[in-house]
Motif scaffolding. Sequence first.
Motif, PDB file in Angstrom:
ATOM      1  N   HIS A   1      74.145 -50.180  34.939  1.00  0.00           N
ATOM      2  CA  HIS A   1      74.249 -50.774  33.606  1.00  0.00           C
ATOM      3  C   HIS A   1      74.016 -52.279  33.723  1.00  0.00           C
ATOM      4  CE1 HIS A   1      75.593 -47.397  31.173  1.00  0.00           C
ATOM      5  NE2 HIS A   1      76.373 -47.026  32.171  1.00  0.00           N
ATOM      6  N   LYS A   2      72.900 -52.738  33.174  1.00  0.00           N
ATOM      7  CA  LYS A   2      72.633 -54.171  33.120  1.00  0.00           C
ATOM      8  C   LYS A   2      71.468 -54.405  32.171  1.00  0.00           C
ATOM      9  CE  LYS A   2      70.150 -56.256  36.055  1.00  0.00           C
ATOM     10  NZ  LYS A   2      69.606 -56.984  37.211  1.00  0.00           N
ATOM     11  N   ALA A   3      71.294 -55.664  31.767  1.00  0.00           N
ATOM     12  CA  ALA A   3      70.194 -56.025  30.875  1.00  0.00           C
ATOM     13  C   ALA A   3      68.951 -56.286  31.729  1.00  0.00           C
ATOM     14  CB  ALA A   3      70.551 -57.256  30.048  1.00  0.00           C
ATOM     15  N   TYR A   4      68.064 -55.325  31.792  1.00  0.00           N
ATOM     16  CA  TYR A   4      66.883 -55.442  32.626  1.00  0.00           C
ATOM     17  C   TYR A   4      65.776 -56.213  31.912  1.00  0.00           C
ATOM     18  CZ  TYR A   4      68.581 -52.254  36.226  1.00  0.00           C
ATOM     19  OH  TYR A   4      69.286 -51.695  37.249  1.00  0.00           O
ATOM     20  N   VAL A   5      64.897 -56.786  32.707  1.00  0.00           N
ATOM     21  CA  VAL A   5      63.701 -57.453  32.204  1.00  0.00           C
ATOM     22  C   VAL A   5      62.519 -56.511  32.427  1.00  0.00           C
ATOM     23  CG1 VAL A   5      62.161 -59.427  32.448  1.00  0.00           C
ATOM     24  CG2 VAL A   5      64.638 -59.725  32.711  1.00  0.00           C
ATOM     25  N   PHE A   6      61.751 -56.285  31.374  1.00  0.00           N
ATOM     26  CA  PHE A   6      60.594 -55.405  31.470  1.00  0.00           C
ATOM     27  C   PHE A   6      59.316 -56.223  31.461  1.00  0.00           C
ATOM     28  CE2 PHE A   6      63.843 -52.558  29.879  1.00  0.00           C
ATOM     29  CZ  PHE A   6      63.622 -51.413  30.625  1.00  0.00           C
ATOM     30  N   GLN A   7      58.400 -55.821  32.308  1.00  0.00           N
ATOM     31  CA  GLN A   7      57.103 -56.475  32.416  1.00  0.00           C
ATOM     32  C   GLN A   7      56.052 -55.606  31.726  1.00  0.00           C
ATOM     33  OE1 GLN A   7      55.528 -56.651  36.410  1.00  0.00           O
ATOM     34  NE2 GLN A   7      54.531 -58.616  36.043  1.00  0.00           N
ATOM     35  N   ILE A   8      55.264 -56.219  30.850  1.00  0.00           N
ATOM     36  CA  ILE A   8      54.199 -55.506  30.141  1.00  0.00           C
ATOM     37  C   ILE A   8      52.903 -55.723  30.905  1.00  0.00           C
ATOM     38  CG2 ILE A   8      53.104 -55.098  27.928  1.00  0.00           C
ATOM     39  CD1 ILE A   8      56.151 -54.762  27.931  1.00  0.00           C
ATOM     40  N   ILE A   9      52.255 -54.638  31.319  1.00  0.00           N
ATOM     41  CA  ILE A   9      51.030 -54.748  32.107  1.00  0.00           C
ATOM     42  C   ILE A   9      49.876 -54.068  31.381  1.00  0.00           C
ATOM     43  CG2 ILE A   9      52.327 -54.814  34.270  1.00  0.00           C
ATOM     44  CD1 ILE A   9      51.477 -51.889  34.741  1.00  0.00           C
ATOM     45  N   ASN A  10      48.658 -54.473  31.762  1.00  0.00           N
ATOM     46  CA  ASN A  10      47.428 -53.928  31.200  1.00  0.00           C
ATOM     47  C   ASN A  10      46.534 -53.497  32.359  1.00  0.00           C
ATOM     48  OD1 ASN A  10      44.542 -55.311  29.491  1.00  0.00           O
ATOM     49  ND2 ASN A  10      45.295 -53.223  29.480  1.00  0.00           N
ATOM     50  N   VAL A  11      46.177 -52.218  32.429  1.00  0.00           N
ATOM     51  CA  VAL A  11      45.346 -51.710  33.517  1.00  0.00           C
ATOM     52  C   VAL A  11      43.912 -52.174  33.310  1.00  0.00           C
ATOM     53  CG1 VAL A  11      44.571 -49.670  34.763  1.00  0.00           C
ATOM     54  CG2 VAL A  11      46.848 -49.704  33.722  1.00  0.00           C
ATOM     55  N   VAL A  12      43.390 -52.893  34.276  1.00  0.00           N
ATOM     56  CA  VAL A  12      42.033 -53.428  34.210  1.00  0.00           C
ATOM     57  C   VAL A  12      41.379 -53.233  35.574  1.00  0.00           C
ATOM     58  CG1 VAL A  12      40.597 -55.455  33.789  1.00  0.00           C
ATOM     59  CG2 VAL A  12      42.724 -55.147  32.507  1.00  0.00           C
ATOM     60  N   GLY A  13      40.147 -52.712  35.575  1.00  0.00           N
ATOM     61  CA  GLY A  13      39.438 -52.490  36.832  1.00  0.00           C
ATOM     62  C   GLY A  13      40.162 -51.472  37.686  1.00  0.00           C
ATOM     63  N   ARG A  14      40.466 -51.860  38.923  1.00  0.00           N
ATOM     64  CA  ARG A  14      41.232 -50.993  39.814  1.00  0.00           C
ATOM     65  C   ARG A  14      42.614 -51.562  40.085  1.00  0.00           C
ATOM     66  NH1 ARG A  14      37.566 -47.899  44.323  1.00  0.00           N
ATOM     67  NH2 ARG A  14      36.100 -46.953  42.850  1.00  0.00           N
ATOM     68  N   GLY A  15      43.093 -52.340  39.135  1.00  0.00           N
ATOM     69  CA  GLY A  15      44.419 -52.917  39.252  1.00  0.00           C
ATOM     70  C   GLY A  15      45.007 -53.139  37.871  1.00  0.00           C
ATOM     71  N   TRP A  16      45.886 -54.097  37.777  1.00  0.00           N
ATOM     72  CA  TRP A  16      46.510 -54.390  36.492  1.00  0.00           C
ATOM     73  C   TRP A  16      46.777 -55.883  36.398  1.00  0.00           C
ATOM     74  CZ3 TRP A  16      51.272 -56.661  37.157  1.00  0.00           C
ATOM     75  CH2 TRP A  16      51.917 -56.405  38.376  1.00  0.00           C
ATOM     76  N   ARG A  17      46.931 -56.342  35.161  1.00  0.00           N
ATOM     77  CA  ARG A  17      47.230 -57.750  34.905  1.00  0.00           C
ATOM     78  C   ARG A  17      48.446 -57.834  33.992  1.00  0.00           C
ATOM     79  NH1 ARG A  17      44.429 -58.952  29.909  1.00  0.00           N
ATOM     80  NH2 ARG A  17      44.530 -61.178  30.351  1.00  0.00           N
ATOM     81  N   GLU A  18      49.141 -58.945  34.108  1.00  0.00           N
ATOM     82  CA  GLU A  18      50.366 -59.140  33.338  1.00  0.00           C
ATOM     83  C   GLU A  18      50.048 -59.613  31.921  1.00  0.00           C
ATOM     84  OE1 GLU A  18      53.956 -61.114  35.225  1.00  0.00           O
ATOM     85  OE2 GLU A  18      53.338 -62.639  33.767  1.00  0.00           O
ATOM     86  N   ILE A  19      50.677 -58.959  30.935  1.00  0.00           N
ATOM     87  CA  ILE A  19      50.503 -59.327  29.528  1.00  0.00           C
ATOM     88  C   ILE A  19      51.673 -60.159  29.033  1.00  0.00           C
ATOM     89  CG2 ILE A  19      50.182 -58.440  27.187  1.00  0.00           C
ATOM     90  CD1 ILE A  19      47.820 -58.065  29.077  1.00  0.00           C
ATOM     91  N   GLY A  20      52.850 -59.841  29.500  1.00  0.00           N
ATOM     92  CA  GLY A  20      54.037 -60.573  29.064  1.00  0.00           C
ATOM     93  C   GLY A  20      55.298 -59.896  29.557  1.00  0.00           C
ATOM     94  N   PHE A  21      56.417 -60.269  28.935  1.00  0.00           N
ATOM     95  CA  PHE A  21      57.719 -59.732  29.313  1.00  0.00           C
ATOM     96  C   PHE A  21      58.489 -59.339  28.058  1.00  0.00           C
ATOM     97  CE2 PHE A  21      56.431 -62.686  32.606  1.00  0.00           C
ATOM     98  CZ  PHE A  21      56.679 -61.984  33.778  1.00  0.00           C
ATOM     99  N   TRP A  22      59.526 -58.548  28.275  1.00  0.00           N
ATOM    100  CA  TRP A  22      60.434 -58.183  27.182  1.00  0.00           C
ATOM    101  C   TRP A  22      61.867 -58.250  27.695  1.00  0.00           C
ATOM    102  CZ3 TRP A  22      64.389 -54.815  26.270  1.00  0.00           C
ATOM    103  CH2 TRP A  22      64.786 -54.659  24.934  1.00  0.00           C
TER     104      TRP A  22
END
Length: 634
Positions: free
Chosen positions: A390-411
């Motif tokens: 139980h804790k307030a987690y930070v979520f990372q929003i990612i976007n799949v591009v090419g053969r990897g992913w890039r960071e879009i933001g956080f929540w």
Amino acid sequence: MKRARGGAIVLFLLLAVDFGIAQNTIGKADGFHVGVILDLGSPVGKVARTSVLLAVQDFYAAHRNYSTKLVLHVRDSMGSDIKAASAAIELLENYKVQAIIGPQKSSEVVFISKLGNITQVPIVSFTATSPSLTCDSMPYFVQATPDDSAQVNSIASLVQAYGWREVVAVYDDTDYGRGIVPYLADALQKIDVRVPYRSVIPSSATSETIIKKLTELMAMQTRVFIVHMSSTMTSLLFMKAKELGMMNQGFAWITTSGVANIMDTLNPRVIEAMNGVLGVRYHVSRSQELDNLSKRWNKMYLQDNPDESPSNKLSIVGLWGYDTIWALARAAEKVGVSNTTNKPLLSIKNSTCLESMTISTKGHELLKTIVQNKFKGFGGEFDLTYRQQHKAYVFQIINVVGRGWREIGFWTVKSGLSRQLKQDGFKKTGQQSMHDLNPVIWPGESTKIPMGWEIPAVGKKLRVGVRSSKIPEFIKTYKDAVKNATTVSGLTVDIFEEAVKRLPFPLSYEYLEFDTTDTRSYNDFVYHVYLQEYDIAVADITIRYNRSLYVDFTVPYTESGVGMIVPVKENVMKDVWLFLKPLSTEMWIGSIILFMYTGVVVWLLEYLNGNEHVHGPFSLKQLATTIFSIFEES
């Protein structure tokens, strides 16, 4: 002399044997046996296996003075609930394990936790995330990971940010897949987003089954899909979706943390098929200690899996497994090894029956120590209060591009969606938060935000019910026998078609004429919409109370009442003397003369009556008195 040497040799051998037996005895006494049940053929299982083995090495390298050592017995469930249960029984009977790490799947937990209840052996899982697992019926089960309900608000915020009004939930028919659905539906309902359809994929689905399910989704209007499935099923789903053209422009896909957390371990061909997909994953802050751990983990992972891609990275799942082993090792040192066990009344030798199992004498104490063990781990604050993280987690929003992913933001709960991780508590909501995120490359390599839905070519048309009016200028219908279609005209139809043109998406519809050959009234016409024979009714229908009980009306474009039509002159004077226009010039002159005549008469009467205010020389005071008297008399 020879005999002395021979006796010395025999004595040495006997001492060596005795020392070896003592060594084995001590090893057994100090060994804290722990079972580990994972699906070693899955990406999660491979990552978890390396993590728990590395954690044991690192823990006792840092705590050389500990007398109680964890002894891990790893078993492969092969993704089968039955094999996982069989492995648990074998570990409990043959090795008298005092704790079981795993099982990996939520469905496996249900049965194995019952074994834990019987034997009082704690079952600790850092991969089973179904929200339904932590309940009073599983007192010896510990969920060393946040459940799936923790991420639903971040997904809802993402849907709201891009202005989508409808989404389709795609999940597998397992405890893991079904567990998130009620929480996700509630989170979307709070922001007024509908879930018109839920696509349930069987756990044993083949390629043909996946294609059939995807074809059903293509026939619908909604183009936003939230996928909550195992990594194996998700990989198959996106491979088939790409073949069917569902990874082109206009579609939007969001994956939950189950797949987004292990994106680096997926097959490169799968990642390429997932281009444009958004994912929600748990965020872990980088540090020098974590980098050092990742290097050692990568080296060990390649040794254990030489055929795997060297690009695989340590994920949050591996960090949770690593922290779980450290928590268990600390608890084991405090509790110690259980040397005695209480046997149930019914005991069957050499049997795998439940009656032959032994009850751990320190199981309850071990469970209590585990849940009270709090420390700062690599996966964040490790706190198993109430047998769950139980804790307030930070979520990372990612976007799949090419053969990897890039960071879009956080929540985060406090700040909502943001491009950079911030702790100021200033929260943006709705579509305003979209501008605070990095640009997204959508499916089809498009930078245009998908509308969220469209009318498919194979989809159903909107059924528009129409009927002729006694006033044909409002609406008139007739049947075209050649085209077998209903043709309509009139003001009502023009308003409806103009509204359709202004929609931000194409809308396909067809007119269906309401049969008015008999005496059926407008009430019957409206009731057919309630019976879903029509999707919408277009006609000169009066809004009445009894009809509003069955259907919803639009804002009326005409209203009853009495009105007046007057001609309008464009050369109307628009100055300060506009108030003189109501009377003609002659009327104004006559009024002034009449006013002056009345004033003279009044003054004369007041003078003759001896009013002292009108005697003497003429003044402004006499004029004011005269004017006041005029209004008083009138």
